[in-house]
Design a protein around this motif. Structure first.
Motif, PDB file in Angstrom:
ATOM      1  N   TRP A   9     -64.354 -24.508   7.889  1.00 48.69           N
ATOM      2  CA  TRP A   9     -64.005 -26.072   7.814  1.00 48.69           C
ATOM      3  C   TRP A   9     -64.038 -26.701   8.848  1.00 48.69           C
ATOM      4  CZ3 TRP A   9     -60.544 -29.061  10.347  1.00 48.69           C
ATOM      5  CH2 TRP A   9     -60.447 -30.497   9.773  1.00 48.69           C
ATOM      6  N   CYS A  10     -64.906 -27.883   8.956  1.00 45.10           N
ATOM      7  CA  CYS A  10     -64.729 -28.556  10.309  1.00 45.10           C
ATOM      8  C   CYS A  10     -65.182 -30.198   9.959  1.00 45.10           C
ATOM      9  CB  CYS A  10     -65.664 -28.214  11.246  1.00 45.10           C
ATOM     10  SG  CYS A  10     -67.461 -28.312  10.647  1.00 45.10           S
ATOM     11  N   GLU A  11     -64.579 -31.144  10.922  1.00 42.05           N
ATOM     12  CA  GLU A  11     -64.922 -32.555  10.683  1.00 42.05           C
ATOM     13  C   GLU A  11     -65.097 -33.000  12.231  1.00 42.05           C
ATOM     14  OE1 GLU A  11     -61.757 -34.405   8.636  1.00 42.05           O
ATOM     15  OE2 GLU A  11     -62.458 -33.507   6.550  1.00 42.05           O
ATOM     16  N   GLU A  12     -66.062 -33.944  12.338  1.00 45.76           N
ATOM     17  CA  GLU A  12     -66.389 -34.804  13.563  1.00 45.76           C
ATOM     18  C   GLU A  12     -64.989 -35.050  14.311  1.00 45.76           C
ATOM     19  OE1 GLU A  12     -69.407 -35.072  16.037  1.00 45.76           O
ATOM     20  OE2 GLU A  12     -69.405 -34.301  14.073  1.00 45.76           O
ATOM     21  N   ASP A  13     -65.113 -34.404  15.670  1.00 47.19           N
ATOM     22  CA  ASP A  13     -63.905 -34.965  16.634  1.00 47.19           C
ATOM     23  C   ASP A  13     -62.709 -34.412  16.086  1.00 47.19           C
ATOM     24  OD1 ASP A  13     -65.537 -36.261  18.273  1.00 47.19           O
ATOM     25  OD2 ASP A  13     -65.742 -37.999  17.215  1.00 47.19           O
ATOM     26  N   CYS A  14     -62.719 -33.432  15.278  1.00 43.40           N
ATOM     27  CA  CYS A  14     -61.266 -33.012  14.822  1.00 43.40           C
ATOM     28  C   CYS A  14     -60.970 -31.413  15.451  1.00 43.40           C
ATOM     29  CB  CYS A  14     -61.161 -32.651  13.244  1.00 43.40           C
ATOM     30  SG  CYS A  14     -61.146 -34.493  12.380  1.00 43.40           S
TER      31      CYS A  14
END
Length: 479
Positions: A407-412
């Motif tokens: 799981w990943c999201e930009e700038d997180c």
């Protein structure tokens, strides 16, 4: 991919404390999720208010703050509070750093260094982990003085007084529960002319510790955690070692007395808890790790012990975590989930990387799998194995197949994923993952709730402020 280095916001001092603040929730929480996530980590990185005072030097030096996210009937509430010790009060109220930390040492004299290292002081910055002793909740660090706190208010109750004479100067904030008895098991390093590793148990409930076994060592290694199986305790002694006298005489902060000696290699010291003896010492190539994932005895071949940990090539990760480097946006080294197959009779050690994704701050279904064969591990990771950023994704590793989900999201930038099993779960990964995530673009933090099977997002609860990047925690069914 963004190169904003927004993770630096996670190393700002947090002055705000709130109590029972209800949080806005997006998505839907599982109805069975009832209880509290308790988290620990550094939150004050300077003495005094704001950022104008003298700074602590290392991420591990920040003053401890507890966080509680409580779940009930689809709602989430949040409380945060500093652990109240003379060290934190002096830094917060008097604007001074007066007590030694991992990489910050205010002592200027030999006399002061002697008493800060080798004498018992009821002053500890317990910023690493939280655990339970029966019905008692404690915050822990690497000195053997846990601090009890109220899990409802997070108010500090005081340093735990043990009912025994067992002595040591350094321990881990990662005690284990004996898979059979439920006793807490840990070890201490005792520094002296003849230093020792001392493995002990602590029957629950109670505060009396019982020595299991000891092992002499000339130059003790820095070990942040260890592993346990049904019969054994395994210490991974990496070649980051110290001459105990240098702790007294060098004038350097604690960790800066340790030296990386790769020619020594890594030694696995296996203690037999039934016999109270050392089963053997087994050697392999040099590596370093903060965290073990799991260990167990091979059921098909009792002559082998399996040990999984998050392995770095060397100990440079410690240097990468100095605050001036982190606040400058410099990246950190990466570690990989790695298996060591220890031949208890043959003396040989085999090594195997378990997945292509990086991993640290690992968690498993602890109640079901600790000290036993398992399939799934969860942790934080770096996208594409890059070492020019901070931990920016969550990873699930199938240790049997090497398969991964992320799981990943930009700038997180997510924190340690705590696994909570669903009631009456039959599958090992049936439950949720709870992770506090820094959204650098939005300059905010939230509690992320993921389906542990798929890593799909179920819900998010928005925190009232940026939660500084922290270390470890636990979920308790106590609301």
């Amino acid at each position: 991919m963004s190169t904003s280095k927004g993770f630096t916001a996670g190393f700002r001092t947090l002055d705000t404390e709130v109590a029972d603040r209800e949080l806005p929730v997006k998505g839907e929480l599982p109805g069975w999720l009832q209880g509290s996530l308790l988290r620990n980590g550094p939150a004050r990185f300077e003495a005094g208010s704001g950022t104008g005072g003298r700074a602590f030097r290392h991420w591990f030096d920040g003053q401890a703050m507890l966080h509680r996210f409580s779940f009930g009937d689809g709602h989430v509430s949040y409380t945060n509070r500093y652990v109240d010790t003379p060290s934190s009060r002096t830094a917060r109220e008097a604007g001074r750093i007066e007590y030694p930390e991992f990489a910050t040492d205010p002592c200027r004299s030999l006399f002061g260094r002697f008493f800060s290292v080798f004498a018992r002081r009821d002053v500890v910055n317990t910023n690493v982990n939280v655990t339970r002793f029966g019905d008692r909740f404690v915050a822990m660090t690497e000195t053997p003085l846990p601090v009890e706190f109220d899990p409802e208010t997070l108010a500090t109750a005081g340093v735990v007084d043990y009912e025994d004479a067992l002595k040591g100067h350094l321990t881990t904030a990662h005690p284990h529960q004996d898979p059979a008895t439920g006793d807490l098991v840990n070890f201490m390093t005792h520094f002296s002319r003849r230093s020792e590793y001392r493995v002990y148990r602590q029957p629950s409930p109670g505060t009396r510790r019982e020595l299991i076994a000891r092992h002499p060592v000339a130059r003790p290694g820095y070990m942040h955690s260890f592993a346990i199986t049904g019969r054994y305790v395994v210490l991974a002694e990496f070649p980051l070692t110290v001459n105990p006298m240098s702790l007294l005489l060098s004038g350097r902060p604690f960790i800066e007395n340790y030296r990386w000696e790769p020619a020594q290699g890594t030694r696995f010291i296996v203690f037999d808890r039934r016999e109270g003896t050392v089963r053997g010492v087994y050697e392999t190539a040099a590596c370093f790790a903060f965290h073990h994932i799991n260990a167990w005895e091979d059921e098909e071949d009792r002559g082998h012990l399996i040990l999984d940990l998050c392995a770095y090539d060397d100990a440079s990760a410690i240097d990468a975590l100095y605050l001036d480097r982190l606040r400058a946006g410099r990246g950190v080294p990466v570690s990989y989930p790695t298996r060591y197959r220890i031949g208890l009779r043959s003396g040989r050690v085999g090594t195997e990387r378990l997945a292509d994704e990086t991993m640290d701050l690992p968690r498993i279904d602890y109640a079901r799998c600790n000290g036993r064969p398992y399939r799934y591990a969860y942790g934080v990771s770096a996208r594409d194995g890059r070492d020019d950023d901070f931990i920016n994704q969550l990873v699930k590793v199938d240790v049997m197949t090497g398969g991964t989900r992320t799981w990943c999201e930009e700038d997180c930038y997510p924190g340690e994923p705590v696994f909570v099993p669903a009631p009456d779960a039959t599958a090992e990964d049936e439950g949720v993952l709870l992770s506090v995530v820094l959204d650098a673009a939005a300059q905010s933090s939230s509690l992320l709730v993921l389906d542990a099977g798929t890593l799909d997002v179920l819900a998010r609860a928005q925190a009232p402020h940026i939660v500084p990047l922290g270390f470890h925690g636990l979920f308790t069914g106590r609301p």
